[in-house]
Scaffold this active site. Structure first.
Site, mmCIF file in Angstrom:
data_model
loop_
_atom_site.group_PDB
_atom_site.id
_atom_site.type_symbol
_atom_site.label_atom_id
_atom_site.label_comp_id
_atom_site.label_asym_id
_atom_site.label_seq_id
_atom_site.Cartn_x
_atom_site.Cartn_y
_atom_site.Cartn_z
ATOM 1 N N LYS A 33 0.851 -1.310 0.174
ATOM 2 C CA LYS A 33 -0.070 -0.104 -0.145
ATOM 3 C C LYS A 33 0.966 1.241 0.050
ATOM 4 O O LYS A 33 2.069 1.209 0.387
ATOM 5 C CB LYS A 33 -0.843 0.054 1.272
ATOM 6 N N ARG A 117 -11.130 0.299 15.242
ATOM 7 C CA ARG A 117 -10.907 1.008 14.284
ATOM 8 C C ARG A 117 -12.002 0.622 13.098
ATOM 9 O O ARG A 117 -13.139 0.787 13.028
ATOM 10 C CB ARG A 117 -9.433 1.108 13.843
ATOM 11 N N TYR A 243 14.877 30.117 5.292
ATOM 12 C CA TYR A 243 13.827 30.884 5.599
ATOM 13 C C TYR A 243 13.877 31.128 7.070
ATOM 14 O O TYR A 243 14.117 30.192 7.900
ATOM 15 C CB TYR A 243 12.545 30.015 5.415
ATOM 16 N N MET A 288 11.061 23.855 0.324
ATOM 17 C CA MET A 288 9.928 22.990 -0.527
ATOM 18 C C MET A 288 10.670 22.089 -1.514
ATOM 19 O O MET A 288 10.547 20.868 -1.515
ATOM 20 C CB MET A 288 8.840 23.764 -1.163
HETATM 21 C C1 LIG Z 1 -0.392 -1.695 6.745
HETATM 22 C C2 LIG Z 1 -0.799 -2.823 7.230
HETATM 23 C C3 LIG Z 1 -0.062 -4.041 7.712
HETATM 24 C C4 LIG Z 1 1.369 -4.013 7.576
HETATM 25 O O1 LIG Z 1 1.835 -3.724 8.607
HETATM 26 P P1 LIG Z 1 3.433 -3.744 8.987
HETATM 27 O O2 LIG Z 1 3.533 -2.994 10.364
HETATM 28 O O3 LIG Z 1 3.971 -2.408 7.970
HETATM 29 O O4 LIG Z 1 4.115 -4.997 8.728
HETATM 30 C C5 LIG Z 1 -0.814 -5.237 7.877
HETATM 31 N N1 LIG Z 1 -2.324 -5.404 7.957
HETATM 32 C C6 LIG Z 1 -2.871 -4.144 7.639
HETATM 33 C C7 LIG Z 1 -4.483 -4.333 7.811
HETATM 34 C C8 LIG Z 1 -2.253 -2.960 7.268
HETATM 35 O O5 LIG Z 1 -3.147 -2.102 7.090
#
Ligand SMILES: *Cc1c(COP(=O)(O)O)cnc(C)c1O
Length: 333
Positions: A33, A117, A243, A288
């Site tokens: 992801k 969550r 800056y 930036m």
């Molecule tokens: C991001 C995520 C992971 C991976 O977590 P890591 O700590 O990077 O191994 C696993 N499961 C879900 C549902 C996630 O959102």
């Protein structure tokens, strides 16, 4: 332009270590992801395939489509598709969402085992099965996520106990509803490395494969970032840089400006204190598109371990990595 180097040997080293822990390559679902934690979705998908990884986890339908040819199994965590796929599985994050999936979609049910969550509650399991059946979806798996697998407290243990109960209930429900055997998974990186005898169907591994799992030095960071010099100047004692003039030279010094700034993903809150791996000190506020260092080389290594930047910026390596913009050139060595 600043550029990223991805180290294949380090990635494969990490996958070797992870497969020892899962006891099989086939049980690794590599989490890609957010542009593969900033490493580059295509680059990491390609190397994962080369290593023999068959499963991947992404956030969106779009990402799943991009990497479809690289894997046998893809789990989408955060989106409902407009049509069913043979290869892509989609996450059910709430009871209410079940009616929104197209018929025949392959789905996995996320269960809230304590993180509060996403996911259905344990008390909603039966209702979830009823609605999945009514919607004509194909339920393949049940999973959960830990809220504190990286903290050595009791939380990891009681969440495991909760999920163990969920598994038993889900197995019984699967029998009752005439479903085939379900896949169960709960481990992310930190959780996998706490298991003494991993026995689930797969582990969803992100940060460990990128080599930035806290407290583990056998895993090697895959990504390093270099920036190129734009200009150099000699500073007289007490002249200021950037800056707001936040840096004041304590003595005559040479300062150069490099082409990596917060717009590219250099966390601005690390300004005026970050020290690069080869000792160059970052001075003044990070801009930036660029940042200044006490240095004069044509190119410098900005970081080779996101955990070090994270410490300076008071955050986690995940944020350092996912901040890296996708337009930065990535090269595999
Ligand atoms: C991001 C995520 C992971 C991976 O977590 P890591 O700590 O990077 O191994 C696993 N499961 C879900 C549902 C996630 O959102």
């Amino acid at each position: 332009m600043a550029y990223i180097i991805l180290n294949r040997d380090n990635f494969f080293n990490n996958l070797d270590i992870i497969s020892k822990q899962t006891k099989s390559k086939d049980k690794i679902a590599i989490v890609l992801k957010d542009n593969a934690y900033g490493h580059g979705l295509f680059e990491m998908a390609e190397m994962s395939k080369e290593y023999g990884i068959k499963k991947a986890v992404v956030r969106s339908c779009d990402d799943a489509k991009k990497i479809e040819d690289f894997f046998d199994y893809i789990l989408v965590l955060g989106e409902i598709p407009s049509s069913a796929s043979k290869k892509v599985r989609y996450t059910i994050n709430s009871l209410e969402s079940i009616g929104n999936f197209p018929k025949r979609t392959l789905v996995e049910l996320k269960v809230d085992s304590g993180m509060h969550r996403n996911g259905v509650l344990e008390s909603e399991l039966r209702e979830a099965f009823v609605r999945i059946k009514k919607a004509g979806l194909i339920l393949e798996g049940v999973f959960t996520h830990h809220r504190a697998a990286d903290e050595l407290t009791s939380e990891w243990f009681w969440q495991n106990e909760n999920f163990k109960r969920v598994k038993e209930e889900a197995k019984a429900l699967a029998d009752e509803f005439g479903l085939s055997e379900l896949r169960f998974h709960s481990a992310n990186s930190a959780s996998l490395f706490r298991c003494e005898n991993f026995d689930e169907d797969m582990a969803r591994v992100g940060i460990a494969s990128y080599g930035c799992l806290e407290g583990n030095d056998e895993l090697k960071p895959v990504l390093s970032l270099y920036a190129k010099k734009i200009s150099t100047r000699e500073l007289k004692k007490s002249q200021r840089v950037g800056y707001g003039g936040k840096f004041i030279a304590e003595k005559d010094s040479i300062v150069s400006n490099y082409d990596f700034g917060y717009g590219d993903g250099f966390l601005r809150c690390a300004s005026n204190r970050y020290i690069a791996p080869n000792g160059e000190r970052q001075v003044g506020t990070i801009s930036m598109d660029n940042s200044s260092f006490i240095a004069q080389a044509g190119e410098i290594l900005i970081f080779k371990d996101a955990r070090v930047v994270a410490k300076q910026a008071d955050t986690i390596s995940y944020e350092v990595l996912t901040s890296l913009k996708s337009y930065i050139k990535r090269e595999i060595v």
